[in-house]
Design a protein around this motif. Structure first.
Motif, PDB file in Angstrom:
ATOM      1  N   THR A  87       0.838  -1.213   0.000  1.00 24.41           N
ATOM      2  CA  THR A  87       0.000   0.000   0.000  1.00 24.41           C
ATOM      3  C   THR A  87       0.868   1.257   0.000  1.00 24.41           C
ATOM      4  N   TRP A  88       1.939   1.212   0.791  1.00 25.33           N
ATOM      5  CA  TRP A  88       2.835   2.374   0.885  1.00 25.33           C
ATOM      6  C   TRP A  88       3.514   2.645  -0.456  1.00 25.33           C
ATOM      7  N   LEU A  89       4.011   1.603  -1.120  1.00 25.12           N
ATOM      8  CA  LEU A  89       4.662   1.797  -2.421  1.00 25.12           C
ATOM      9  C   LEU A  89       3.670   2.362  -3.448  1.00 25.12           C
ATOM     10  N   HIS A  90       2.436   1.878  -3.399  1.00 23.49           N
ATOM     11  CA  HIS A  90       1.415   2.427  -4.300  1.00 23.49           C
ATOM     12  C   HIS A  90       1.134   3.898  -3.964  1.00 23.49           C
ATOM     13  N   ALA A  91       1.139   4.216  -2.674  1.00 23.78           N
ATOM     14  CA  ALA A  91       0.872   5.608  -2.267  1.00 23.78           C
ATOM     15  C   ALA A  91       2.002   6.532  -2.700  1.00 23.78           C
ATOM     16  N   VAL A  92       3.245   6.035  -2.668  1.00 23.04           N
ATOM     17  CA  VAL A  92       4.378   6.833  -3.134  1.00 23.04           C
ATOM     18  C   VAL A  92       4.176   7.176  -4.615  1.00 23.04           C
ATOM     19  N   LEU A  93       3.852   6.154  -5.417  1.00 22.87           N
ATOM     20  CA  LEU A  93       3.630   6.386  -6.857  1.00 22.87           C
ATOM     21  C   LEU A  93       2.444   7.327  -7.078  1.00 22.87           C
ATOM     22  N   ALA A  94       1.325   7.051  -6.399  1.00 18.52           N
ATOM     23  CA  ALA A  94       0.125   7.881  -6.584  1.00 18.52           C
ATOM     24  C   ALA A  94       0.418   9.330  -6.199  1.00 18.52           C
ATOM     25  N   GLY A  95       1.191   9.518  -5.139  1.00 18.08           N
ATOM     26  CA  GLY A  95       1.542  10.875  -4.704  1.00 18.08           C
ATOM     27  C   GLY A  95       2.346  11.600  -5.771  1.00 18.08           C
ATOM     28  N   LYS A  96       3.293  10.884  -6.396  1.00 18.17           N
ATOM     29  CA  LYS A  96       4.125  11.525  -7.427  1.00 18.17           C
ATOM     30  C   LYS A  96       3.296  11.811  -8.684  1.00 18.17           C
ATOM     31  N   GLN A  97       2.420  10.871  -9.034  1.00 15.98           N
ATOM     32  CA  GLN A  97       1.549  11.122 -10.194  1.00 15.98           C
ATOM     33  C   GLN A  97       0.694  12.367  -9.949  1.00 15.98           C
ATOM     34  N   ALA A  98       0.160  12.479  -8.740  1.00 13.51           N
ATOM     35  CA  ALA A  98      -0.697  13.634  -8.412  1.00 13.51           C
ATOM     36  C   ALA A  98       0.103  14.932  -8.442  1.00 13.51           C
ATOM     37  N   LYS A  99       1.334  14.875  -7.938  1.00 14.11           N
ATOM     38  CA  LYS A  99       2.179  16.072  -7.918  1.00 14.11           C
ATOM     39  C   LYS A  99       2.448  16.584  -9.324  1.00 14.11           C
ATOM     40  N   ILE A 100       2.788  15.652 -10.234  1.00 13.84           N
ATOM     41  CA  ILE A 100       3.060  16.065 -11.616  1.00 13.84           C
ATOM     42  C   ILE A 100       1.821  16.701 -12.231  1.00 13.84           C
ATOM     43  N   ARG A 101       0.685  16.096 -11.941  1.00 17.04           N
ATOM     44  CA  ARG A 101      -0.578  16.553 -12.548  1.00 17.04           C
ATOM     45  C   ARG A 101      -1.025  17.884 -11.960  1.00 17.04           C
ATOM     46  N   GLU A 102      -0.965  17.980 -10.632  1.00 16.77           N
ATOM     47  CA  GLU A 102      -1.577  19.122  -9.948  1.00 16.77           C
ATOM     48  C   GLU A 102      -0.584  20.230  -9.627  1.00 16.77           C
ATOM     49  N   ASP A 103       0.685  19.881  -9.508  1.00 20.25           N
ATOM     50  CA  ASP A 103       1.692  20.857  -9.087  1.00 20.25           C
ATOM     51  C   ASP A 103       2.908  20.803 -10.002  1.00 20.25           C
ATOM     52  N   PRO A 104       2.689  20.942 -11.316  1.00 15.34           N
ATOM     53  CA  PRO A 104       3.832  20.770 -12.234  1.00 15.34           C
ATOM     54  C   PRO A 104       4.985  21.728 -11.952  1.00 15.34           C
ATOM     55  N   GLU A 105       4.680  22.959 -11.502  1.00 12.70           N
ATOM     56  CA  GLU A 105       5.748  23.932 -11.265  1.00 12.70           C
ATOM     57  C   GLU A 105       6.615  23.506 -10.081  1.00 12.70           C
ATOM     58  N   LEU A 106       5.964  23.037  -9.009  1.00 13.88           N
ATOM     59  CA  LEU A 106       6.738  22.598  -7.843  1.00 13.88           C
ATOM     60  C   LEU A 106       7.466  21.304  -8.151  1.00 13.88           C
ATOM     61  N   PHE A 107       6.837  20.447  -8.948  1.00 15.79           N
ATOM     62  CA  PHE A 107       7.512  19.209  -9.326  1.00 15.79           C
ATOM     63  C   PHE A 107       8.757  19.522 -10.139  1.00 15.79           C
ATOM     64  N   ALA A 108       8.654  20.495 -11.039  1.00 16.83           N
ATOM     65  CA  ALA A 108       9.814  20.889 -11.855  1.00 16.83           C
ATOM     66  C   ALA A 108      10.925  21.438 -10.957  1.00 16.83           C
ATOM     67  N   ALA A 109      10.541  22.230  -9.952  1.00  9.16           N
ATOM     68  CA  ALA A 109      11.548  22.773  -9.022  1.00  9.16           C
ATOM     69  C   ALA A 109      12.250  21.622  -8.289  1.00  9.16           C
ATOM     70  N   TYR A 110      11.472  20.626  -7.893  1.00  2.00           N
ATOM     71  CA  TYR A 110      12.023  19.455  -7.210  1.00  2.00           C
ATOM     72  C   TYR A 110      12.983  18.698  -8.134  1.00  2.00           C
ATOM     73  N   ALA A 111      12.579  18.514  -9.392  1.00  2.10           N
ATOM     74  CA  ALA A 111      13.421  17.774 -10.347  1.00  2.10           C
ATOM     75  C   ALA A 111      14.759  18.486 -10.538  1.00  2.10           C
ATOM     76  N   ILE A 112      14.729  19.821 -10.576  1.00  2.00           N
ATOM     77  CA  ILE A 112      15.975  20.593 -10.735  1.00  2.00           C
ATOM     78  C   ILE A 112      16.881  20.389  -9.521  1.00  2.00           C
ATOM     79  N   LEU A 113      16.300  20.440  -8.324  1.00  2.00           N
ATOM     80  CA  LEU A 113      17.098  20.250  -7.103  1.00  2.00           C
ATOM     81  C   LEU A 113      17.653  18.823  -7.047  1.00  2.00           C
ATOM     82  N   ALA A 114      16.824  17.851  -7.475  1.00  2.92           N
ATOM     83  CA  ALA A 114      17.270  16.454  -7.445  1.00  2.92           C
ATOM     84  C   ALA A 114      18.441  16.253  -8.406  1.00  2.92           C
ATOM     85  N   ALA A 115      18.340  16.847  -9.598  1.00  8.54           N
ATOM     86  CA  ALA A 115      19.402  16.699 -10.598  1.00  8.54           C
ATOM     87  C   ALA A 115      20.706  17.317 -10.091  1.00  8.54           C
ATOM     88  N   ALA A 116      20.580  18.340  -9.246  1.00  8.19           N
ATOM     89  CA  ALA A 116      21.765  19.010  -8.710  1.00  8.19           C
ATOM     90  C   ALA A 116      22.246  18.346  -7.414  1.00  8.19           C
TER      91      ALA A 116
END
Lengths: 199, 199
Positions: A87-116
Motif C-alpha cells: 500500500t505504501w509503495l502504491h501511495a508513493v507512486l500515486a503521490g508523485k503522479q498527483a504532484k506532476i498533474r496538480e503541481d507541475p511547477e513545484l515538481f519541476a523545481a524538485y526535479a531541478i534540485l534532485a538533478a543538482a
C-alpha cells in the motif's frame, strides 16, 4: 525569533509556493515574494538569504507534506506489514503522479534540485527509506517479513521499485499500465521475502 | 545494392562512428563523413538521407553489437537459467558502465534518441526483453524458474531492475555499491521466483 508581526518563515514559504504555482519558478524571487506580502525585501532576506535558499525551503516544505502523509500509512499498525509495504509503495507512486498533474511547477523545481544532488532531494529519499525500513522492521518483529536487517532489506525493495519512485522515470508514470506493473513487482518482492502476498 | 565500390552502408557507418568518437556528434554530418571517406555527399545521401538518419543508424549498429554480445550469454544453455538470469543482468549493467566510460559520445547520442522515444531506443529495449524472456522460458521448461508466462515474468524482472539498465539512472552506475545492489535485487527476485539463488 519571537513573532511580533505575522511575517514568519512559514508565511513567506506559503506565499512563495503560491507564486510558484501561479507564475512559475522565474517569478518566485525574493522581490516578488516581498511585494506579494507587502513587506520590505530585507524582511524576506532575513529568513532566506537568496532565491536559491527560498526555492530549496519551499520545495522541502512541499516534500515534507507528502512525507508526512506517507508516514501515516507506514505507521498504520492495523494493516499487516506485507500489505502495508504494498500500500505504501502504491501511495508513493500515486503521490508523485498527483504532484506532476496538480503541481507541475513545484515538481519541476524538485526535479531541478534532485538533478543538482541538493540535500533537499537526498533528504527526501532518506525520509522515504526510513519509513520503508519501519514497515519492514514491523514485519521482522511479527515474523511476516523475515529479515535480520530491516534497513538492508528496505534498501533492496527500494532499489527494486526505482521505476515507480525515481524521478528518471517520471515520464513513464503516466503510462496506463504503470500501477499494474508496480503491483506485479510488489508481488514478486513479497514472495522473495517469504511474506504473504495478499491480505 | 551490388557493391561496385567499397562504399556500402557499413563503411559509411564505421566512418561516422569513428568521427563521433573523435570529434563529437556535431562533427558527424553527412559532409564530414563524405570528406573522411573521400566520396561525394551524394554518395552518402544515397544511403542516409539526413544527419538524423545517419545518427540513428550508427547508434542502432552500436547497440546491436551489445545486444549480440548479451545474446550469447542469454543463449548459453550450459549455465542454469537462474544463474544465467543473474549473469545476464550483471552483463547488461557492466556493458552500460563500459559504454559510458569508453564511448561517452555514442552513449550521449543514444541518450538523446532514447529521450526522444526514437525507435532505435525502444527496439533495443524490446531486444533485451526478448533475451530475458528466453532465459525465463528455459527456466520454465526445466522447472527451475516456475512460471506459465515467461514473457510476463521477464517484464516484471526487467521492471524491478530498472535502476540497473534504464538511462534515467546512468549517473548512479558509477556509484561503488551499484554491483552489490544489483546482486541483492537479483537474489530477492530469484527467491520470489522460487528459483535457486546460487549456482
Amino acid at each position: 525569533m519571537p513573532a511580533r508581526t505575522p511575517l514568519d518563515a512559514n508565511a513567506i514559504l506559503a506565499a512563495t509556493e503560491e507564486i510558484l504555482r501561479r507564475h512559475g519558478p522565474d517569478k518566485a524571487t525574493v522581490v516578488d515574494v516581498a511585494r506579494t506580502l507587502g513587506v520590505s525585501h530585507a524582511a524576506v532576506y532575513k529568513h532566506f538569504p537568496s532565491k536559491q535558499a527560498l526555492r530549496e525551503a519551499v520545495t522541502r516544505r512541499w516534500l515534507d507534506r507528502s512525507r508526512d502523509a506517507l508516514a501515516v500509512i507506514a505507521a498504520d499498525s492495523a494493516v499487516p506489514p506485507a500489505q502495508r509495504l504494498r500500500t505504501w509503495l502504491h501511495a508513493v507512486l500515486a503521490g508523485k503522479q498527483a504532484k506532476i498533474r496538480e503541481d507541475p511547477e513545484l515538481f519541476a523545481a524538485y526535479a531541478i534540485l534532485a538533478a543538482a544532488h541538493s540535500g533537499v532531494a537526498t533528504d527526501h529519499v532518506t525520509d522515504l527509506l526510513g519509513q520503508l525500513t519501519a514497515i519492514v522492521a514491523d514485519g521482522a518483529a511479527d515474523g511476516s517479513l523475515p529479515t535480520d536487517d530491516a534497513q538492508a532489506t528496505a534498501r533492496v525493495v527500494f532499489n527494486a521499485t526505482a521505476k515507480f519512485h525515481h524521478l528518471g522515470h517520471a515520464a513513464e508514470w503516466q503510462n496506463p499500465g504503470i500501477v499494474t506493473e508496480l503491483d506485479e513487482v510488489c508481488t514478486l518482492l513479497l514472495q522473495g521475502l517469504h511474506a504473504p502476498t495478499s491480505p
